[in-house]
Scaffold this motif. Sequence first.
Motif, PDB file in Angstrom:
ATOM      1  N   SER A 132     -51.688 -35.404 -30.833  1.00 53.00           N
ATOM      2  CA  SER A 132     -51.184 -34.119 -30.338  1.00 53.00           C
ATOM      3  C   SER A 132     -50.554 -33.274 -31.449  1.00 53.00           C
ATOM      4  CB  SER A 132     -50.189 -34.334 -29.202  1.00 53.00           C
ATOM      5  OG  SER A 132     -49.061 -35.033 -29.660  1.00 53.00           O
ATOM      6  N   MET A 180     -50.203 -20.426 -41.952  1.00 55.20           N
ATOM      7  CA  MET A 180     -48.777 -20.774 -41.913  1.00 55.20           C
ATOM      8  C   MET A 180     -48.412 -21.718 -43.048  1.00 55.20           C
ATOM      9  SD  MET A 180     -48.136 -21.417 -37.829  1.00 55.20           S
ATOM     10  CE  MET A 180     -46.385 -21.083 -37.705  1.00 55.20           C
ATOM     11  N   ASP A 210     -42.882 -23.277 -41.728  1.00 56.85           N
ATOM     12  CA  ASP A 210     -43.137 -22.595 -40.461  1.00 56.85           C
ATOM     13  C   ASP A 210     -43.636 -23.576 -39.411  1.00 56.85           C
ATOM     14  OD1 ASP A 210     -42.412 -20.205 -41.601  1.00 56.85           O
ATOM     15  OD2 ASP A 210     -44.464 -19.544 -41.988  1.00 56.85           O
ATOM     16  N   VAL A 221     -40.829 -25.790 -38.176  1.00 61.58           N
ATOM     17  CA  VAL A 221     -39.966 -25.097 -37.217  1.00 61.58           C
ATOM     18  C   VAL A 221     -40.670 -24.949 -35.879  1.00 61.58           C
ATOM     19  CG1 VAL A 221     -38.828 -22.907 -36.678  1.00 61.58           C
ATOM     20  CG2 VAL A 221     -38.709 -23.837 -38.999  1.00 61.58           C
ATOM     21  N   ASN A 277     -40.919 -28.276 -34.311  1.00 55.19           N
ATOM     22  CA  ASN A 277     -39.647 -29.006 -34.323  1.00 55.19           C
ATOM     23  C   ASN A 277     -39.798 -30.424 -34.853  1.00 55.19           C
ATOM     24  OD1 ASN A 277     -36.864 -29.047 -33.924  1.00 55.19           O
ATOM     25  ND2 ASN A 277     -37.081 -30.045 -31.927  1.00 55.19           N
ATOM     26  N   MET A 278     -40.399 -30.502 -36.040  1.00 50.41           N
ATOM     27  CA  MET A 278     -40.582 -31.792 -36.699  1.00 50.41           C
ATOM     28  C   MET A 278     -40.169 -31.654 -38.169  1.00 50.41           C
ATOM     29  SD  MET A 278     -44.300 -32.852 -35.133  1.00 50.41           S
ATOM     30  CE  MET A 278     -44.383 -34.428 -35.967  1.00 50.41           C
ATOM     31  N   GLN A 334     -32.232 -30.069 -29.528  1.00 47.89           N
ATOM     32  CA  GLN A 334     -31.833 -30.370 -30.897  1.00 47.89           C
ATOM     33  C   GLN A 334     -32.907 -29.960 -31.889  1.00 47.89           C
ATOM     34  OE1 GLN A 334     -30.858 -34.472 -31.245  1.00 47.89           O
ATOM     35  NE2 GLN A 334     -28.710 -34.181 -30.679  1.00 47.89           N
ATOM     36  N   VAL A 335     -32.453 -29.396 -32.993  1.00 44.59           N
ATOM     37  CA  VAL A 335     -33.386 -28.982 -34.023  1.00 44.59           C
ATOM     38  C   VAL A 335     -33.580 -30.115 -35.027  1.00 44.59           C
ATOM     39  CG1 VAL A 335     -33.803 -27.373 -35.884  1.00 44.59           C
ATOM     40  CG2 VAL A 335     -32.772 -26.571 -33.764  1.00 44.59           C
ATOM     41  N   ILE A 336     -34.754 -30.650 -35.056  1.00 44.75           N
ATOM     42  CA  ILE A 336     -35.050 -31.779 -35.931  1.00 44.75           C
ATOM     43  C   ILE A 336     -35.481 -31.300 -37.316  1.00 44.75           C
ATOM     44  CG2 ILE A 336     -36.605 -33.736 -36.265  1.00 44.75           C
ATOM     45  CD1 ILE A 336     -36.733 -33.880 -33.163  1.00 44.75           C
ATOM     46  N   CYS A 337     -36.151 -30.164 -37.343  1.00 46.19           N
ATOM     47  CA  CYS A 337     -36.708 -29.632 -38.587  1.00 46.19           C
ATOM     48  C   CYS A 337     -35.661 -29.502 -39.679  1.00 46.19           C
ATOM     49  CB  CYS A 337     -37.334 -28.276 -38.311  1.00 46.19           C
ATOM     50  SG  CYS A 337     -37.267 -27.134 -39.681  1.00 46.19           S
ATOM     51  N   ASP A 338     -36.056 -29.795 -40.930  1.00 41.82           N
ATOM     52  CA  ASP A 338     -35.113 -29.860 -42.045  1.00 41.82           C
ATOM     53  C   ASP A 338     -35.321 -28.732 -43.062  1.00 41.82           C
ATOM     54  OD1 ASP A 338     -37.586 -30.774 -42.702  1.00 41.82           O
ATOM     55  OD2 ASP A 338     -36.898 -32.412 -43.953  1.00 41.82           O
ATOM     56  N   CYS A 339     -35.512 -27.522 -42.547  1.00 44.74           N
ATOM     57  CA  CYS A 339     -35.694 -26.409 -43.471  1.00 44.74           C
ATOM     58  C   CYS A 339     -35.353 -25.083 -42.807  1.00 44.74           C
ATOM     59  CB  CYS A 339     -37.121 -26.372 -44.005  1.00 44.74           C
ATOM     60  SG  CYS A 339     -38.350 -26.221 -42.714  1.00 44.74           S
ATOM     61  N   GLU A 340     -35.188 -24.060 -43.620  1.00 50.51           N
ATOM     62  CA  GLU A 340     -34.908 -22.713 -43.120  1.00 50.51           C
ATOM     63  C   GLU A 340     -36.211 -22.093 -42.639  1.00 50.51           C
ATOM     64  OE1 GLU A 340     -31.733 -21.499 -43.108  1.00 50.51           O
ATOM     65  OE2 GLU A 340     -31.290 -23.552 -43.699  1.00 50.51           O
ATOM     66  N   VAL A 341     -36.098 -21.127 -41.766  1.00 50.03           N
ATOM     67  CA  VAL A 341     -37.294 -20.429 -41.305  1.00 50.03           C
ATOM     68  C   VAL A 341     -37.717 -19.426 -42.378  1.00 50.03           C
ATOM     69  CG1 VAL A 341     -38.323 -19.072 -39.482  1.00 50.03           C
ATOM     70  CG2 VAL A 341     -36.430 -20.602 -38.966  1.00 50.03           C
ATOM     71  N   ILE A 342     -38.963 -19.474 -42.736  1.00 50.24           N
ATOM     72  CA  ILE A 342     -39.442 -18.545 -43.767  1.00 50.24           C
ATOM     73  C   ILE A 342     -40.060 -17.300 -43.148  1.00 50.24           C
ATOM     74  CG2 ILE A 342     -40.984 -18.252 -45.718  1.00 50.24           C
ATOM     75  CD1 ILE A 342     -40.611 -21.056 -46.458  1.00 50.24           C
ATOM     76  N   HIS A 343     -40.901 -17.515 -42.144  1.00 50.89           N
ATOM     77  CA  HIS A 343     -41.559 -16.366 -41.508  1.00 50.89           C
ATOM     78  C   HIS A 343     -41.322 -16.413 -39.997  1.00 50.89           C
ATOM     79  CE1 HIS A 343     -43.868 -17.564 -45.130  1.00 50.89           C
ATOM     80  NE2 HIS A 343     -43.872 -16.270 -45.388  1.00 50.89           N
ATOM     81  N   ILE A 401     -43.958 -14.733 -37.652  1.00 48.06           N
ATOM     82  CA  ILE A 401     -45.196 -15.496 -37.452  1.00 48.06           C
ATOM     83  C   ILE A 401     -44.949 -16.654 -36.494  1.00 48.06           C
ATOM     84  CG2 ILE A 401     -46.905 -16.976 -38.556  1.00 48.06           C
ATOM     85  CD1 ILE A 401     -47.464 -14.636 -39.991  1.00 48.06           C
ATOM     86  N   VAL A 402     -43.853 -17.356 -36.697  1.00 50.45           N
ATOM     87  CA  VAL A 402     -43.528 -18.500 -35.838  1.00 50.45           C
ATOM     88  C   VAL A 402     -43.409 -18.059 -34.386  1.00 50.45           C
ATOM     89  CG1 VAL A 402     -41.799 -20.247 -35.293  1.00 50.45           C
ATOM     90  CG2 VAL A 402     -42.393 -19.800 -37.675  1.00 50.45           C
ATOM     91  N   VAL A 443     -46.970 -17.032 -32.977  1.00 46.14           N
ATOM     92  CA  VAL A 443     -47.818 -18.199 -32.712  1.00 46.14           C
ATOM     93  C   VAL A 443     -47.266 -18.990 -31.530  1.00 46.14           C
ATOM     94  CG1 VAL A 443     -48.634 -20.396 -33.633  1.00 46.14           C
ATOM     95  CG2 VAL A 443     -48.653 -18.368 -35.088  1.00 46.14           C
ATOM     96  N   GLU A 482     -47.022 -27.463 -24.098  1.00 47.76           N
ATOM     97  CA  GLU A 482     -46.948 -28.823 -24.637  1.00 47.76           C
ATOM     98  C   GLU A 482     -47.879 -29.819 -23.935  1.00 47.76           C
ATOM     99  OE1 GLU A 482     -44.648 -29.926 -27.042  1.00 47.76           O
ATOM    100  OE2 GLU A 482     -45.056 -32.062 -26.844  1.00 47.76           O
ATOM    101  N   TYR A 534     -51.171 -32.009 -25.204  1.00 49.23           N
ATOM    102  CA  TYR A 534     -51.075 -33.469 -25.181  1.00 49.23           C
ATOM    103  C   TYR A 534     -52.296 -34.049 -24.460  1.00 49.23           C
ATOM    104  CZ  TYR A 534     -48.671 -37.964 -25.160  1.00 49.23           C
ATOM    105  OH  TYR A 534     -48.316 -39.269 -25.378  1.00 49.23           O
TER     106      TYR A 534
END
Lengths: 119, 119
Positions: A45, A59, A63, A66, A69-70, B6-15, B18-19, B22, B29, B33
Amino acid sequence: MAKSEQVICDCEVIHQDIVNQVSDRMPEEGELYDLADFFKVFADSTRVKIMWALDESEMCVCDLAVLLNMTKSAISHQLRTLRQSKLVKYRKEGKVVYYSLKDDHIKEIFEKGMEHIRE
Amino acid sequence: MAKSEQVICDCEVIHQDIVNQVSDRMPEEGELYDLADFFKVFADSTRVKIMWALDESEMCVCDLAVLLNMTKSAISHQLRTLRQSKLVKYRKEGKVVYYSLKDDHIKEIFEKGMEHIRE
DNA sequence: TTTATAGTTGAACAATCATTCAACTGTTTG
DNA sequence: CAAACAGTTGAATGATTGTTCAACTATAAA
């Protein structure tokens, strides 16, 4: 009898004519193996989401991280799989790596799958 | 913040634009799946062979076992998966069970996959 | 009723694989 | 140069899964 010719099957042949006919028309072993390998890429998935997203827009890894969310690491590992299967291409711009779809068939394959699960 | 948010992602949003764009266009989801689950069925060479064979002709379990040189048990297990995914149907005639394809999209999906791997 | 065969099923085992974690490279900026 | 950040990578871990094996059901024939 050579090892590769050993008969593993545990039953008598019921319809030899059908078996022969189908056997003649089947693609070779390796090709069907490659086909299954190809679909293995679609069988996760996370990769499906990445491909769907990239079909909407080019992307970068952040991106995608975010959006889904991984972690960047998890995304990067899956992008590696997609790269190896020649399903995505990328371009670098400074520190940022932009990914996009490489193959036109992907959306068509998604559509066919969707047709089935929506029935 | 709820656990599910919870936000798992380990970075700042760049665009961010676009996010967002999309994200709005992505199917939900669960549907993605299910799509991955659908392709999981195509992600095994034994099942691919079985489906390809059944596209040529209706066949019983023994015929498939002889054709693919595998045990009836192994074939039967895979037919169970194909049944659950509603990709094959069957009819009984005495002791013999004849299987055939249930879905018209299967060959089309194979074709699209073949187009990719033959490039 | 006994025997043989087609097919199914559940448990066990081995192999595959997605994610995490930590360490790393490479580029930009101060 | 040093700090910060995007991205990659390899090893480890937990979960999933294909095949085997043995036991089982059901139908047909002797």
